[in-house]
Write a protein that holds these residues in place. Structure first.
Motif, mmCIF file in Angstrom:
data_model
loop_
_atom_site.group_PDB
_atom_site.id
_atom_site.type_symbol
_atom_site.label_atom_id
_atom_site.label_comp_id
_atom_site.label_asym_id
_atom_site.label_seq_id
_atom_site.Cartn_x
_atom_site.Cartn_y
_atom_site.Cartn_z
ATOM 1 N N THR A 28 18.266 58.386 -41.928
ATOM 2 C CA THR A 28 18.684 58.778 -43.272
ATOM 3 C C THR A 28 20.152 59.133 -43.251
ATOM 4 O OG1 THR A 28 16.494 59.621 -43.810
ATOM 5 C CG2 THR A 28 18.322 60.398 -45.168
ATOM 6 N N ALA A 29 20.888 58.607 -44.216
ATOM 7 C CA ALA A 29 22.302 58.923 -44.369
ATOM 8 C C ALA A 29 22.536 59.378 -45.790
ATOM 9 C CB ALA A 29 23.162 57.707 -44.042
ATOM 10 N N GLU A 54 25.518 57.789 -56.249
ATOM 11 C CA GLU A 54 26.400 58.923 -56.475
ATOM 12 C C GLU A 54 26.535 59.744 -55.204
ATOM 13 O OE1 GLU A 54 24.930 61.151 -59.725
ATOM 14 O OE2 GLU A 54 25.389 59.615 -61.232
ATOM 15 N N SER A 55 27.550 60.576 -55.210
ATOM 16 C CA SER A 55 27.818 61.423 -54.053
ATOM 17 C C SER A 55 26.614 62.315 -53.757
ATOM 18 C CB SER A 55 29.047 62.293 -54.324
ATOM 19 O OG SER A 55 29.263 63.180 -53.260
ATOM 20 N N GLY A 56 26.176 62.283 -52.487
ATOM 21 C CA GLY A 56 25.058 63.108 -52.063
ATOM 22 C C GLY A 56 23.719 62.425 -52.103
ATOM 23 N N ASP A 57 23.632 61.188 -52.672
ATOM 24 C CA ASP A 57 22.345 60.496 -52.713
ATOM 25 C C ASP A 57 21.906 60.123 -51.299
ATOM 26 O OD1 ASP A 57 22.234 60.686 -55.421
ATOM 27 O OD2 ASP A 57 22.935 58.636 -55.812
ATOM 28 N N PRO A 58 20.664 60.402 -50.920
ATOM 29 C CA PRO A 58 20.176 59.988 -49.603
ATOM 30 C C PRO A 58 19.743 58.516 -49.629
ATOM 31 C CG PRO A 58 18.479 61.231 -50.731
ATOM 32 C CD PRO A 58 19.679 61.256 -51.627
ATOM 33 N N VAL A 59 19.986 57.823 -48.538
ATOM 34 C CA VAL A 59 19.580 56.421 -48.398
ATOM 35 C C VAL A 59 19.007 56.224 -47.004
ATOM 36 C CG1 VAL A 59 21.294 55.560 -50.039
ATOM 37 C CG2 VAL A 59 21.882 55.742 -47.614
ATOM 38 N N THR A 60 18.230 55.146 -46.856
ATOM 39 C CA THR A 60 17.668 54.800 -45.549
ATOM 40 C C THR A 60 18.525 53.698 -44.919
ATOM 41 O OG1 THR A 60 15.440 55.335 -46.287
ATOM 42 C CG2 THR A 60 15.642 53.943 -44.335
ATOM 43 N N THR A 70 27.075 48.654 -43.699
ATOM 44 C CA THR A 70 25.728 49.105 -43.327
ATOM 45 C C THR A 70 24.754 48.677 -44.419
ATOM 46 O OG1 THR A 70 26.589 51.045 -42.167
ATOM 47 C CG2 THR A 70 24.269 51.102 -42.815
ATOM 48 N N ARG A 71 23.634 48.098 -43.971
ATOM 49 C CA ARG A 71 22.590 47.730 -44.931
ATOM 50 C C ARG A 71 21.658 48.932 -45.118
ATOM 51 N NH1 ARG A 71 17.577 44.804 -45.017
ATOM 52 N NH2 ARG A 71 17.583 44.715 -42.726
ATOM 53 N N ILE A 72 21.435 49.269 -46.379
ATOM 54 C CA ILE A 72 20.653 50.485 -46.682
ATOM 55 C C ILE A 72 19.562 50.161 -47.694
ATOM 56 C CG2 ILE A 72 22.529 52.068 -46.139
ATOM 57 C CD1 ILE A 72 21.768 51.450 -49.754
ATOM 58 N N ARG A 73 18.642 51.142 -47.839
ATOM 59 C CA ARG A 73 17.620 51.072 -48.885
ATOM 60 C C ARG A 73 17.704 52.363 -49.685
ATOM 61 N NH1 ARG A 73 13.066 51.248 -46.144
ATOM 62 N NH2 ARG A 73 12.915 48.990 -45.820
ATOM 63 N N THR A 74 17.820 52.224 -50.994
ATOM 64 C CA THR A 74 17.917 53.412 -51.844
ATOM 65 C C THR A 74 16.536 54.030 -52.043
ATOM 66 O OG1 THR A 74 17.587 52.205 -53.911
ATOM 67 C CG2 THR A 74 19.842 52.333 -53.049
ATOM 68 N N GLN A 75 16.517 55.197 -52.637
ATOM 69 C CA GLN A 75 15.236 55.844 -52.929
ATOM 70 C C GLN A 75 14.428 55.053 -53.948
ATOM 71 O OE1 GLN A 75 16.457 59.886 -53.989
ATOM 72 N NE2 GLN A 75 15.610 60.614 -52.039
ATOM 73 N N GLY A 76 15.133 54.236 -54.747
ATOM 74 C CA GLY A 76 14.426 53.390 -55.703
ATOM 75 C C GLY A 76 13.904 52.100 -55.099
ATOM 76 N N GLY A 77 14.206 51.857 -53.805
ATOM 77 C CA GLY A 77 13.701 50.661 -53.130
ATOM 78 C C GLY A 77 14.668 49.500 -53.095
ATOM 79 N N THR A 78 15.868 49.660 -53.652
ATOM 80 C CA THR A 78 16.856 48.579 -53.644
ATOM 81 C C THR A 78 17.521 48.511 -52.275
ATOM 82 O OG1 THR A 78 17.270 48.893 -56.004
ATOM 83 C CG2 THR A 78 18.944 47.691 -54.728
ATOM 84 N N GLU A 79 17.616 47.286 -51.727
ATOM 85 C CA GLU A 79 18.270 47.085 -50.437
ATOM 86 C C GLU A 79 19.578 46.335 -50.657
ATOM 87 O OE1 GLU A 79 15.751 45.210 -47.612
ATOM 88 O OE2 GLU A 79 14.163 46.731 -47.755
ATOM 89 N N GLY A 80 20.619 46.802 -49.951
ATOM 90 C CA GLY A 80 21.921 46.150 -50.079
ATOM 91 C C GLY A 80 22.883 46.696 -49.047
ATOM 92 N N TRP A 81 24.162 46.280 -49.216
ATOM 93 C CA TRP A 81 25.190 46.662 -48.252
ATOM 94 C C TRP A 81 26.195 47.600 -48.901
ATOM 95 C CZ3 TRP A 81 25.171 45.012 -43.156
ATOM 96 C CH2 TRP A 81 24.227 44.047 -42.825
#
Length: 227
Positions: A28-29, A54-60, A70-81
């Motif tokens: 988690t970042a 936004e600033s402070g949002d956690p991502v996987t 870095t490729r991440i996944r948001t809390q809403g399930g969106t994956e991207g770079w």
């Protein structure tokens, strides 16, 4: 003071420091102190923007290419770079500050609740103390009333005992009076007997004296002496 403590916890330069996740691990970042960052379909600015963070949002974190993306996944399930330099391994100071404020507010609310509960307990303790004092006074009154009842109950018994003693003494005095009356009666009878005997003796003496005088007269007449 709170910001200073957070700075000591987070560490100097953390807000602007770059972050590199371990290879092959999903961690988690957190988005750094930027207003917003774009999540793109690919690694370049030419790729389409999928969403904004936004600033402070956690991502996987799913993948780090080692070249600044870095490729991440948001809390809403969106994956991207996203650019790696916009990620941190812990919440930034603003988030920590908000969490600290929330924690402080929670603690203050708990403190106020405890103060209110303490005040209620103190008031209840005072009420219980007043009740205990009133009950103690009531117990004293009841004990006094009980003692008065015992005294009243004992008084007739004492009077009855005194009456029995007086009755016994009266009977004794009556016996003594009867004895005295009996003795007086006997004395009067004895006195009457004495007077009777005395009277009888006097009568007999007078009779004898009369007889003697008669004989004396007769003798004088016989001798020629005239009275």
């Amino acid at each position: 003071m709170l910001i200073l403590l957070l700075g000591l916890i987070v560490g100097p330069g953390l807000l602007l420091s770059a972050w590199s996740p371990p290879a092959g691990a999903q961690t988690t970042a957190y988005v750094s102190d930027e207003l917003e960052i774009a999540v793109r379909r690919g690694k370049t600015f030419q790729h389409r923007i999928l969403t904004f963070l936004e600033s402070g949002d956690p991502v996987t974190v799913l993948e780090d290419d080692g070249e600044g993306y870095t490729r991440i996944r948001t809390q809403g399930g969106t994956e991207g770079w996203v650019q790696t330099r916009y990620l941190m391994d812990r919440p930034h100071a603003r988030v920590l500050l908000e969490e600290a404020r929330t924690r402080i507010e929670s603690l203050e609310a708990a403190r106020d609740a405890l103060r209110e509960e303490s005040a209620e307990l103190k008031a209840e303790r005072d009420r219980q103390a007043q009740r205990a004092s009133a009950l103690s006074d009531r117990v004293g009154e009841l004990e006094k009333a009980l003692e008065d009842l015992r005294t009243l109950a004992a008084d007739p018994l004492e009077k009855a005992r005194e009456n029995e003693e007086l009755t016994a003494r009266l009977a004794q005095e009556q016996d003594r009076v009867r004895q005295l009356l009996e003795e007086n009666r006997r004395l009067r009878e004895d006195d009457r007997k004495d007077w009777f005997l005395y009277g009888a003796g006097v009568s007999i003496g007078c009779l004898l004296l009369g007889i003697l005088l008669t004989r004396v007269r007769l003798r004088r007449r016989a001798s020629g002496w005239i009275d």
